[in-house]
Enzyme design. Structure first.
Site, PDB file in Angstrom:
ATOM      1  N   LEU A 148       0.850  -1.203   0.000  1.00 21.13           N
ATOM      2  CA  LEU A 148       0.000   0.000   0.000  1.00 21.13           C
ATOM      3  C   LEU A 148       0.885   1.252   0.000  1.00 21.13           C
ATOM      4  O   LEU A 148       0.793   2.088   0.884  1.00 21.13           O
ATOM      5  CB  LEU A 148      -0.954  -0.012   1.204  1.00 21.13           C
ATOM      6  CG  LEU A 148      -2.154   0.918   1.073  1.00 21.13           C
ATOM      7  CD1 LEU A 148      -3.171   0.377   0.072  1.00 21.13           C
ATOM      8  CD2 LEU A 148      -2.835   1.122   2.435  1.00 21.13           C
ATOM      9  N   GLY A 149       1.738   1.332  -1.006  1.00 12.42           N
ATOM     10  CA  GLY A 149       2.534   2.551  -1.194  1.00 12.42           C
ATOM     11  C   GLY A 149       1.699   3.552  -1.968  1.00 12.42           C
ATOM     12  O   GLY A 149       0.469   3.538  -1.903  1.00 12.42           O
ATOM     13  N   ILE A 151       1.239   3.870  -5.245  1.00 14.45           N
ATOM     14  CA  ILE A 151       0.411   3.272  -6.305  1.00 14.45           C
ATOM     15  C   ILE A 151      -0.684   2.401  -5.686  1.00 14.45           C
ATOM     16  O   ILE A 151      -1.853   2.493  -6.066  1.00 14.45           O
ATOM     17  CB  ILE A 151       1.291   2.480  -7.295  1.00 14.45           C
ATOM     18  CG1 ILE A 151       2.166   3.467  -8.085  1.00 14.45           C
ATOM     19  CG2 ILE A 151       0.441   1.618  -8.228  1.00 14.45           C
ATOM     20  CD1 ILE A 151       3.229   2.833  -8.955  1.00 14.45           C
ATOM     21  N   GLY A 226       3.191  -4.201 -10.373  1.00 14.65           N
ATOM     22  CA  GLY A 226       4.429  -3.882  -9.643  1.00 14.65           C
ATOM     23  C   GLY A 226       5.641  -4.282 -10.453  1.00 14.65           C
ATOM     24  O   GLY A 226       6.100  -3.536 -11.331  1.00 14.65           O
ATOM     25  N   ARG A 227       6.129  -5.480 -10.173  1.00 17.65           N
ATOM     26  CA  ARG A 227       7.245  -6.028 -10.928  1.00 17.65           C
ATOM     27  C   ARG A 227       7.002  -7.516 -11.176  1.00 17.65           C
ATOM     28  O   ARG A 227       6.467  -8.207 -10.306  1.00 17.65           O
ATOM     29  CB  ARG A 227       8.564  -5.865 -10.163  1.00 17.65           C
ATOM     30  CG  ARG A 227       9.161  -4.476 -10.263  1.00 17.65           C
ATOM     31  CD  ARG A 227       9.665  -4.162 -11.672  1.00 17.65           C
ATOM     32  NE  ARG A 227      10.265  -2.849 -11.790  1.00 17.65           N
ATOM     33  CZ  ARG A 227       9.635  -1.760 -12.238  1.00 17.65           C
ATOM     34  NH1 ARG A 227       8.371  -1.819 -12.604  1.00 17.65           N
ATOM     35  NH2 ARG A 227      10.266  -0.601 -12.318  1.00 17.65           N
ATOM     36  N   ASP A 251       0.615  -6.409 -16.143  1.00 16.31           N
ATOM     37  CA  ASP A 251       1.317  -5.394 -16.934  1.00 16.31           C
ATOM     38  C   ASP A 251       2.817  -5.634 -16.870  1.00 16.31           C
ATOM     39  O   ASP A 251       3.562  -5.035 -17.636  1.00 16.31           O
ATOM     40  CB  ASP A 251       0.990  -3.988 -16.415  1.00 16.31           C
ATOM     41  CG  ASP A 251       1.600  -2.892 -17.284  1.00 16.31           C
ATOM     42  OD1 ASP A 251       1.439  -2.973 -18.529  1.00 16.31           O
ATOM     43  OD2 ASP A 251       2.248  -1.978 -16.748  1.00 16.31           O
ATOM     44  N   GLU A 256      10.434 -10.166 -19.030  1.00 16.06           N
ATOM     45  CA  GLU A 256       9.974  -9.238 -20.062  1.00 16.06           C
ATOM     46  C   GLU A 256      11.161  -8.545 -20.728  1.00 16.06           C
ATOM     47  O   GLU A 256      12.223  -8.454 -20.103  1.00 16.06           O
ATOM     48  CB  GLU A 256       8.995  -8.207 -19.468  1.00 16.06           C
ATOM     49  CG  GLU A 256       9.615  -7.320 -18.406  1.00 16.06           C
ATOM     50  CD  GLU A 256       8.626  -6.284 -17.865  1.00 16.06           C
ATOM     51  OE1 GLU A 256       7.607  -6.661 -17.290  1.00 16.06           O
ATOM     52  OE2 GLU A 256       8.927  -5.088 -18.009  1.00 16.06           O
ATOM     53  N   HIS A 274       3.843  -3.744 -20.204  1.00 12.26           N
ATOM     54  CA  HIS A 274       4.470  -2.811 -19.248  1.00 12.26           C
ATOM     55  C   HIS A 274       4.216  -1.353 -19.648  1.00 12.26           C
ATOM     56  O   HIS A 274       5.154  -0.616 -19.975  1.00 12.26           O
ATOM     57  CB  HIS A 274       5.974  -3.081 -19.127  1.00 12.26           C
ATOM     58  CG  HIS A 274       6.553  -2.554 -17.838  1.00 12.26           C
ATOM     59  ND1 HIS A 274       7.626  -3.122 -17.199  1.00 12.26           N
ATOM     60  CD2 HIS A 274       6.189  -1.490 -17.081  1.00 12.26           C
ATOM     61  CE1 HIS A 274       7.901  -2.433 -16.109  1.00 12.26           C
ATOM     62  NE2 HIS A 274       7.052  -1.437 -16.012  1.00 12.26           N
ATOM     63  N   VAL A 275       2.950  -0.980 -19.614  1.00 17.48           N
ATOM     64  CA  VAL A 275       2.563   0.360 -20.062  1.00 17.48           C
ATOM     65  C   VAL A 275       1.885   1.178 -18.952  1.00 17.48           C
ATOM     66  O   VAL A 275       1.193   2.150 -19.238  1.00 17.48           O
ATOM     67  CB  VAL A 275       1.643   0.287 -21.305  1.00 17.48           C
ATOM     68  CG1 VAL A 275       2.399  -0.220 -22.513  1.00 17.48           C
ATOM     69  CG2 VAL A 275       0.401  -0.587 -21.045  1.00 17.48           C
ATOM     70  N   GLY A 276       2.111   0.769 -17.694  1.00 18.20           N
ATOM     71  CA  GLY A 276       1.435   1.447 -16.584  1.00 18.20           C
ATOM     72  C   GLY A 276       1.545   2.965 -16.638  1.00 18.20           C
ATOM     73  O   GLY A 276       0.568   3.684 -16.448  1.00 18.20           O
TER      74      GLY A 276
HETATM   75  C1  8YV Z   1       7.735   2.228 -16.986  1.00 20.41           C
HETATM   76  C2  8YV Z   1       7.957   1.653 -14.480  1.00 20.41           C
HETATM   77  O1  8YV Z   1       6.568   2.137 -17.741  1.00 20.41           O
HETATM   78  O2  8YV Z   1       8.391   3.714 -13.465  1.00 20.41           O
HETATM   79  C3  8YV Z   1       8.565   2.495 -13.445  1.00 20.41           C
HETATM   80  O3  8YV Z   1       9.222   1.945 -12.541  1.00 20.41           O
HETATM   81  O4  8YV Z   1       7.995   0.475 -14.405  1.00 20.41           O
HETATM   82  C4  8YV Z   1       7.221   2.294 -15.597  1.00 20.41           C
HETATM   83  O5  8YV Z   1       6.936   3.616 -15.340  1.00 20.41           O
HETATM   84  C5  8YV Z   1       8.642   1.122 -17.343  1.00 20.41           C
HETATM   85  O6  8YV Z   1       9.890   1.292 -16.841  1.00 20.41           O
HETATM   86  C6  8YV Z   1       8.666   0.897 -18.846  1.00 20.41           C
HETATM   87  O7  8YV Z   1       9.698   0.103 -19.207  1.00 20.41           O
END
Ligand code: 8YV
Length: 309
Positions: A148-149, A151, A226-227, A251, A256, A274-276
């Site tokens: 709960l950071g 994001i 997240g990751r 995402d 990846e 990975h388009v967050g």
């Molecule tokens: C990026 C992210 O979209 O900020 C980050 O840590 O993961 C994202 O904002 C990402 O790095 C795209 O490769």
């Protein structure tokens, strides 16, 4: 002016502003540049994609500050930098809304099977076969959040709009109105949706394992913004194939770019590449902050958004 090195292209805005500040673009220099001029570099601009590892740090003995584009800092040797008194900044905050928006997009898409329903229409099956199979309700159900950071909190706030019952887990309880559940396993057992919103490091590696996925259960849905490293991806594939998990919206993935066939072809899995943070508005804000951190450091020796960990 301190000597500024840029390791990688960051984006049109940041690249132009860094050029105005006199940044040397390492990717445009010859292979021997670092050995010849590394000792002159005091400021470094990089990105979470490119990172800055221990070898790069040792090539820059006079380095004073690193400004990295991206909220994540898993590719930066933060401990090594700190040990040498080098200040490190990332670009948090400005992307929270977009990443949380995408988490909700994935959650609804996976739960209501929007991509599969769209393919159904595109393939003409609506006309031929009639009604698309019924799916799973989102509103008013149980939302569990891992991390709960900033994001995770933005995900939770959106959850209130969907009348969700919200609980979370993480390193420690926060002063918020949601229930803290110390055990991830117990959170997964309770939740209908589990959203991973924490960063990737040794502490979070494969936290979401086979047991957690099984606890989330046959009708549970996993979301990861997240990751990729936080989820044991082989266990995820196995749980989906065995029907032990209801679905997933991802995402970020292990290994990846790219997604394994076993995930990409499933109708109950929605994957984005990975388009967050990847909107015009947010990417511009991230680029601006990358530059503003360096300007603030040059002005009064302080970064605007130092890495907090
Ligand atoms: C990026 C992210 O979209 O900020 C980050 O840590 O993961 C994202 O904002 C990402 O790095 C795209 O490769």
């Amino acid at each position: 002016m301190s000597s500024l090195l840029q390791l990688t292209p960051i984006g049109p805005l940041a690249d132009a502003l860094l050029a105005e500040m006199g940044a040397v673009r390492l990717w445009q220099e010859d292979a021997g540049w670092l050995a010849r001029h590394g000792a002159d570099v005091e400021l470094l601009a990089t990105s979470v994609r490119r990172g800055c590892d221990a070898a790069m740090l040792s090539a820059l003995p006079m380095l004073r500050a690193i400004s990295s584009w991206g909220a994540g800092y898993d590719t930066l040797d933060v401990a090594g930098a700190r040990a040498r008194g080098i200040a490190v900044a990332n670009t948090p905050d400005v992307l929270d809304d977009c990443v949380a928006d995408l988490a909700w997009g994935l959650l609804i898409a996976a739960s209501r099977r929007i991509p599969a329903a769209n393919r159904y229409v595109q393939a003409g099956e609506w006309r031929q076969l009639g009604q698309f199979p019924i799916t799973t309700k989102v509103s008013g159900r149980r939302l569990g959040i891992l991390g709960l950071g900033r994001i995770g909190s933005a995900v939770a706030r959106r959850g209130e709009g969907f009348s969700m019952d919200i609980r979370y887990t993480g390193r420690s309880p926060r002063d918020v109105g949601y229930v803290f559940e110390p055990s991830l396993l117990a959170l997964a057992e309770w939740a209908d949706f589990l959203v991973v919103a924490c960063g990737g490091d040794a502490e979070t590696f494969h936290l979401v394992d086979a047991a957690v996925l099984c606890a989330l259960g046959k009708s549970g849905i996993l979301i990861n913004v997240g990751r990729g490293s936080v989820v044991d991806q082989s266990a995820l594939v196995e749980a989906l194939e065995a029907g032990e998990l209801g679905g997933a919206g991802l995402d970020v993935l292990e290994g990846e770019p790219g997604a394994p066939e076993a995930l990409a072809r499933r109708d109950n899995v929605v994957i984005t590449p990975h388009v967050g943070s990847a909107t015009v508005q947010t990417r511009q804000a991230m680029e601006q902050l990358t530059v503003d951190n360096l300007k603030a450091f040059l002005q009064d020796g302080r970064l605007l958004t130092p890495v907090k960990s």
